[in-house]
Motif scaffolding. Sequence first.
Motif, PDB file in Angstrom:
ATOM      1  N   GLY A 133       1.104  32.769  24.291  1.00 59.73           N
ATOM      2  CA  GLY A 133       0.098  32.242  24.688  1.00 59.73           C
ATOM      3  C   GLY A 133       0.821  32.191  26.640  1.00 59.73           C
ATOM      4  N   ARG A 134       2.186  32.879  26.699  1.00 59.00           N
ATOM      5  CA  ARG A 134       2.110  32.536  28.262  1.00 59.00           C
ATOM      6  C   ARG A 134       1.743  33.687  28.844  1.00 59.00           C
ATOM      7  NH1 ARG A 134       8.036  30.872  30.124  1.00 59.00           N
ATOM      8  NH2 ARG A 134       9.039  32.999  28.969  1.00 59.00           N
ATOM      9  N   ALA A 135       0.946  35.157  28.048  1.00 61.57           N
ATOM     10  CA  ALA A 135       0.674  35.660  28.846  1.00 61.57           C
ATOM     11  C   ALA A 135      -0.744  36.167  29.121  1.00 61.57           C
ATOM     12  CB  ALA A 135       1.522  37.495  28.106  1.00 61.57           C
ATOM     13  N   THR A 136      -1.120  35.371  27.619  1.00 65.25           N
ATOM     14  CA  THR A 136      -2.200  35.240  27.723  1.00 65.25           C
ATOM     15  C   THR A 136      -3.399  33.576  27.872  1.00 65.25           C
ATOM     16  OG1 THR A 136      -2.367  34.233  25.267  1.00 65.25           O
ATOM     17  CG2 THR A 136      -2.410  36.892  26.312  1.00 65.25           C
ATOM     18  N   ALA A 137      -2.613  32.740  28.439  1.00 70.58           N
ATOM     19  CA  ALA A 137      -3.494  31.802  28.879  1.00 70.58           C
ATOM     20  C   ALA A 137      -2.741  31.147  29.912  1.00 70.58           C
ATOM     21  CB  ALA A 137      -3.435  31.240  27.377  1.00 70.58           C
ATOM     22  N   GLU A 138      -3.514  29.717  30.135  1.00 66.78           N
ATOM     23  CA  GLU A 138      -2.608  28.900  31.184  1.00 66.78           C
ATOM     24  C   GLU A 138      -2.193  28.401  30.096  1.00 66.78           C
ATOM     25  OE1 GLU A 138      -3.277  30.013  34.193  1.00 66.78           O
ATOM     26  OE2 GLU A 138      -4.577  31.516  33.743  1.00 66.78           O
ATOM     27  N   ARG A 139      -0.745  28.398  29.374  1.00 70.62           N
ATOM     28  CA  ARG A 139      -0.440  27.069  28.974  1.00 70.62           C
ATOM     29  C   ARG A 139       1.166  27.360  29.801  1.00 70.62           C
ATOM     30  NH1 ARG A 139      -2.967  25.463  26.065  1.00 70.62           N
ATOM     31  NH2 ARG A 139      -1.372  23.457  25.874  1.00 70.62           N
ATOM     32  N   SER A 197       3.833  25.844  28.790  1.00 73.40           N
ATOM     33  CA  SER A 197       4.263  24.856  27.814  1.00 73.40           C
ATOM     34  C   SER A 197       5.718  24.946  28.102  1.00 73.40           C
ATOM     35  CB  SER A 197       3.082  24.489  26.961  1.00 73.40           C
ATOM     36  OG  SER A 197       3.090  25.847  25.901  1.00 73.40           O
TER      37      SER A 197
END
Lengths: 203, 203
Positions: A175-181, A183
Amino acid sequence: MDSGWDSTDGKWSAAEEAIMHATYRALLTHGYANLSISRIAEEFDKSKASIYYHYDSKDELLVAFLDFAADRFEALFDTQVGEDPSADLEHVVEKLLPLDPAEEQRQLHSVQVELRAQAVTEEAFREQFSKLDDRIVATVRDIIERGIAEGEFRDVDSTRVAEHVLAVVNGAMYGRATAERKSTAAVRVSLSSYLDAELHRGE
Amino acid sequence: MDSGWDSTDGKWSAAEEAIMHATYRALLTHGYANLSISRIAEEFDKSKASIYYHYDSKDELLVAFLDFAADRFEALFDTQVGEDPSADLEHVVEKLLPLDPAEEQRQLHSVQVELRAQAVTEEAFREQFSKLDDRIVATVRDIIERGIAEGEFRDVDSTRVAEHVLAVVNGAMYGRATAERKSTAAVRVSLSSYLDAELHRGE
């Protein structure tokens, strides 16, 4: 830029190891999409021909690179496991999903996501990532089993808990590598909460 | 092969919608790596020119496709949420991480992983996957907050729990698409255990 990896364990020749380090630097500099044998050759004092002497194609080189990276990745855990299973678990989670990764770690995660997407269609890549996941699960499971044997943890299904840890760290890193999360901190807290509930519940 | 998606909600013209359905079929048939505008055109009775009339490039078309798919994906949850927060959570998890996915669902997950890898370098893809993740987190968080309001769940940090669910389902789906992991059942059990401990602990 140095990879920080330990020197050879005998499985890799000096020449192969030099190619692997050059591949690592080229991946960080150019990213997966723009990687080429020429760009790997630029990263050290060798010709393209000297790379082709060892590897027939870029794909074959990358599969070897994944194997090389997985060996180093595993060594990272092995050398640092101590006497306290709870602290060891925390340490492994921090290695897998750093709260505040350095720029080089972020780039490495991005490269990993791009390489891993090749595993959807390329069997050789799929095998390498399967081995990597297996190693992570085995590392976490071994720590949990040690904690159970020492009476620190409840007698849980260690494989099930280890699979959960793998899914969480892979999902959050992905998620961190592919979206602005933003989290990671929330996920780290919730993972600690999960492990605490699983391993210490009722104590 | 039909996508099973509902018809337009007014946001998409009939022509655009036809292109989206053709893109879906072409992705399932050829995979991401072999996708082309020609192959999308082959999937319905239109020329390449008619696709280029709507979208300037394959990348622009794929970004629109992700938006289209996210709308349908969200509708899948909305229409099925009922009166019981625990059952609703279980339903959403089953939609996100089916225990025994049909072949078409597996292919769709593989395509998703390949598309998502583009988000590492392509900002427009990154935005679409950020929106998708945000929608999933919002859906799970809303169910948890409803459960808290109704007194069924403990007063937890609903965002933190929702982020954990997202990481687990993304990580497990990602693992299934890119490695030989037979761990979905174990992860589903551990996720239920996590949710039970978080939402019902101490009752």
